[in-house]
Scaffold this active site. Structure first.
Site, PDB file in Angstrom:
ATOM      1  N   LEU A  54       2.108  -1.181  30.951  1.00  0.00           N
ATOM      2  CA  LEU A  54       3.422  -1.009  31.597  1.00  0.00           C
ATOM      3  C   LEU A  54       3.597   0.407  32.142  1.00  0.00           C
ATOM      4  CD1 LEU A  54       5.809  -3.032  29.235  1.00  0.00           C
ATOM      5  CD2 LEU A  54       4.892  -3.718  31.461  1.00  0.00           C
ATOM      6  N   ARG A  55       2.717   1.325  31.732  1.00  0.00           N
ATOM      7  CA  ARG A  55       2.642   2.695  32.282  1.00  0.00           C
ATOM      8  C   ARG A  55       3.807   3.615  31.929  1.00  0.00           C
ATOM      9  NH1 ARG A  55      -2.530   2.114  32.737  1.00  0.00           N
ATOM     10  NH2 ARG A  55      -3.364   1.288  34.669  1.00  0.00           N
ATOM     11  N   ASP A 303      -4.774  -7.851  31.179  1.00  0.00           N
ATOM     12  CA  ASP A 303      -5.174  -6.461  31.439  1.00  0.00           C
ATOM     13  C   ASP A 303      -4.541  -5.971  32.748  1.00  0.00           C
ATOM     14  OD1 ASP A 303      -6.251  -3.966  31.163  1.00  0.00           O
ATOM     15  OD2 ASP A 303      -8.334  -4.563  31.445  1.00  0.00           O
TER      16      ASP A 303
HETATM   17 ZN   LIG Z   1      -9.673  -2.025  28.219  1.00  0.00          ZN
END
Ligand SMILES: [Zn+2]
Length: 428
Positions: A54-55, A303
């Site tokens: 989600l940064r 991912d």
């Molecule tokens: Zn990874």
């Protein structure tokens, strides 16, 4: 509220009545004032992602909790696990609680922070695993994802530590000494292109070691983003021993191959295909699909790795690794697994909702659509095929490898505890 005319896991059409955030009744012919027409869509339990970046905090230019969970809701997700490689790193109770609170305040789905295994993801000293587990965020999944916990002693201690609270260590399996400067899968394509290869053994050696460690200490291991046929063989062997090992595969590793780096609709050396672990060969893709079908690989995890344009649209060697994936996951799984006859919708629900919720020890997510269950519901129309257009995405980033490709299906609506987060493909 009543959702009319939906097919639970692709079965016969029924209506679902929701009351107080839970499923109150399921049968055909329900009557009531507030009704949503499901138009024959497939109803799945709300999807659960074990692996989302989600940064926030730190890289809000790439994604925030708000935009990332909007992207998740549009992809049919009702819960995500937010990876720890933020800035600051989620390696203390304070940071995981910050992410958890952001999820409560701005989330369009549930947000479960993943805790770092080591301080600062530096692989030198265990982070405060117990304090994160005891925090308001109740962390159960721990990972240094983006980096591998390559020190065997630290990995052993982490596996021992998480047993106290039924946690799991999710390993990004990448032996760093074997992947120095690696740019793409090591094989015939990397040889032709002259790019430094990323050998399968760098992943497989760590997975084998970690399976042995998990067995030795009697703990729970989860293997992130399995990408090679050899990894599948090792996990199959570990499971045959009865060891407590689970594994995930990403949608992109189920569909895309390393040939795309050499030849693709967007040209050669296009960093849109640069990802960690790298895209592998057709034989690997076939092995991953078979492993997901037979249960050797337990779950699909996205991912989802957003990056701003300037970090992706640059020369191959300098570009960031990663792809966004929340808004295309179900379509890619339909293409790779359902259209090929490898999975039915019940199988998809297991691998994208029920089992990921179980691995994350989530209560109230991943439950079968039955009376009394929380009304976490994804409505999906598999009958359409559309060209991917990332300009419509909720994610702040646009680094999708599927742009311009035609993929099947669309998420029609998503309900989180009975409240729509997406209706007719639009955020609520
Ligand atoms: Zn990874």
């Amino acid at each position: 509220m009543i959702i009319r005319n939906v097919r639970i896991l692709g079965g016969e059409p029924v209506d679902i009545r929701i009351a107080d955030g839970a499923i109150a009744e399921i049968r055909p012919g329900l009557e009531g004032p507030e009704a949503v027409d499901g138009a024959g869509a497939i109803a799945l339990p709300g999807l659960v992602d074990l692996h989302t970046h989600l940064r926030e905090p730190g890289r809000e230019d790439a994604e925030t909790v708000q935009t990332g969970t909007q992207s998740a809701a549009r992809g049919g997700y009702t819960a995500v696990h937010a990876m720890a490689n933020t800035s600051p790193v989620a390696d203390t109770a304070g940071v995981v609680e910050q992410v958890w609170r952001l999820g409560h305040e701005f989330g369009h789905c549930d947000v479960h922070p993943v805790g770092a295994v080591t301080v600062g993801l530096e692989g030198r000293q265990l982070a405060e695993l117990g304090a994160m587990a005891d925090s308001a965020a109740r962390v159960r999944v721990f990972s240094d994802d983006g980096k591998c916990v390559d020190d065997a002693v630290l990995m052993r201690r982490a596996l021992e530590y998480v047993k106290a609270f039924d946690g799991v260590v999710a390993q990004h399996a990448q032996e760093p000494r074997l992947t120095g400067g690696a740019q793409m899968n090591e094989g015939v394509v990397s040889g032709r292109l002259g790019l430094t290869g990323w050998p399968a053994v760098a992943e497989e050696a760590i997975i084998a070691r970690d399976c042995l460690l998990a067995a030795h200490v009697g703990s729970r291991l989860h293997v992130c983003h399995v990408s090679t046929a050899g990894s599948v063989e090792i996990i199959r062997w570990a499971k045959s021993k009865g060891w407590n090992v689970t594994a995930e595969v990403t949608p992109h590793h189920l569909l895309l191959t390393d040939d795309l780096v050499e030849e693709s609709p967007v040209g050669a050396y296009n960093p849109i295909y640069k990802v960690n672990p790298p895209l592998r060969t057709r034989a690997d893709v076939e092995a991953l699909r078979a492993a997901l079908a037979d249960g050797t690989i337990d779950v699909v995890a996205t991912d989802h790795a957003p990056h701003p344009v300037e970090d992706k649209e640059t020369e191959w060697s300098a570009a960031a690794m990663g792809m966004i994936g929340l808004e295309t996951a179900l379509s890619v799984v339909q293409e790779a697994m359902v259209e090929t006859g490898l999975l039915d919708w019940a199988g998809v629900a297991q691998r994208m909702s029920v089992v990921p919720a179980r691995i994350g020890r989530l209560s109230g997510q991943g439950q079968p659509l039955e009376v009394g269950a929380p009304a976490n519901i994804t409505l999906y129309d598999p009958s359409v095929r559309t060209e991917v257009d990332s300009s419509a995405y909720a994610s702040k980033s646009r680094n999708t490898p599927y742009e311009g490709m035609t993929l099947p299906g669309r998420v029609v609506s998503t309900f989180l505890r009975g409240r729509p987060t997406v209706l007719e493909g639009k955020l609520v």
